[in-house]
Write an enzyme that holds these catalytic residues in place. Structure first.
Site, short mmCIF file in Angstrom:
data_model
loop_
_atom_site.label_atom_id
_atom_site.label_comp_id
_atom_site.label_asym_id
_atom_site.label_seq_id
_atom_site.Cartn_x
_atom_site.Cartn_y
_atom_site.Cartn_z
N GLU A 169 -15.13 -18.76 11.16
CA GLU A 169 -15.74 -19.96 10.57
C GLU A 169 -15.08 -20.33 9.23
O GLU A 169 -14.84 -21.51 8.96
CB GLU A 169 -17.25 -19.74 10.41
N ASN A 224 -33.01 -26.84 9.06
CA ASN A 224 -33.38 -25.61 8.36
C ASN A 224 -32.43 -25.28 7.20
O ASN A 224 -32.28 -24.13 6.83
CB ASN A 224 -33.55 -24.45 9.34
N HIS A 253 -26.69 -22.85 7.08
CA HIS A 253 -26.06 -22.02 8.12
C HIS A 253 -25.45 -20.80 7.44
O HIS A 253 -24.93 -20.91 6.33
CB HIS A 253 -24.93 -22.78 8.83
N TYR A 273 -20.69 -25.68 16.67
CA TYR A 273 -21.88 -25.21 17.37
C TYR A 273 -21.68 -25.10 18.89
O TYR A 273 -22.65 -25.10 19.65
CB TYR A 273 -23.08 -26.10 17.04
N LYS A 278 -26.83 -27.70 4.75
CA LYS A 278 -26.92 -28.72 5.80
C LYS A 278 -27.42 -30.06 5.26
O LYS A 278 -27.98 -30.13 4.16
CB LYS A 278 -27.85 -28.21 6.91
#
Ligand code: ADP
Ligand code: MG
Length: 139
Positions: free
Chosen positions: A127, A113, A116, A50, A10
């Site tokens: 995905e 964080n 993913h 998302y 991320k």
């Protein structure tokens, strides 16, 4: 069983030049990076990715964070790759993440964080297909 899972490094991690450090933990856990690309997510891509969290209070912030900097999209392969990568990532909230996990080592907050990872084999397939064609996963 050999499986594939989908990973995103991320923006909070790419911004801090942690791509290699994250990849070292991934590879150290026995997962192979069989496909990898650095891209900038569009707002539409981030929203769709998302979508399942669209009603959550953090959704807009999450989408903004995901498009703020480039990300690295990855296909990881290995024994039980989906569950294995979830272990390597650590808990969503870094304060609850186990020692030695990516989120324990690098995450800034529950939102930022660092990574993913798909939460099921079915979602991994969905995905991966959102970001990779077969020829972009050389193995
Ligand atoms: P995970 O990434 O561990 O699968 P979720 O699917 O529950 O976690 O949430 C997706 C992402 O949304 C998280 O990785 C995190 O970036 C963000 N997020 C989840 N819960 C919160 C929260 N309470 N506050 C802010 N951001 C959150
Ligand atoms: Mg999730």
């Amino acid at each position: 069983m050999t499986e594939r899972t989908f990973s995103i490094i991320k923006p909070d991690a790419t911004r801090r030049n942690l791509t290699g450090a994250v990849n070292a933990l991934i590879e150290g856990a026995g997962l192979r990076i069989v496909g990898q690309r650095r891209i900038r997510l569009t707002e539409d891509q981030a929203k769709k990715f998302y979508e399942v969290h669209a009603a959550r209070p953090f959704y807009n912030e999450l989408v903004s964070q995901m498009i703020a900097e480039p990300v690295v999209v990855q296909v990881l392969e290995g024994d039980n790759a989906v569950a294995r990568y979830r272990e390597v990532m650590g808990a969503t909230n870094p304060q609850e993440a186990a020692e030695g996990t990516i989120r324990k080592a690098f995450a800034l907050s529950i939102g930022e964080n660092s990574v993913h990872g798909s939460d099921s084999i079915e979602n991994a397939g969905i995905e991966i297909a959102q970001f990779f064609t077969a020829d972009q996963i050389p193995g």
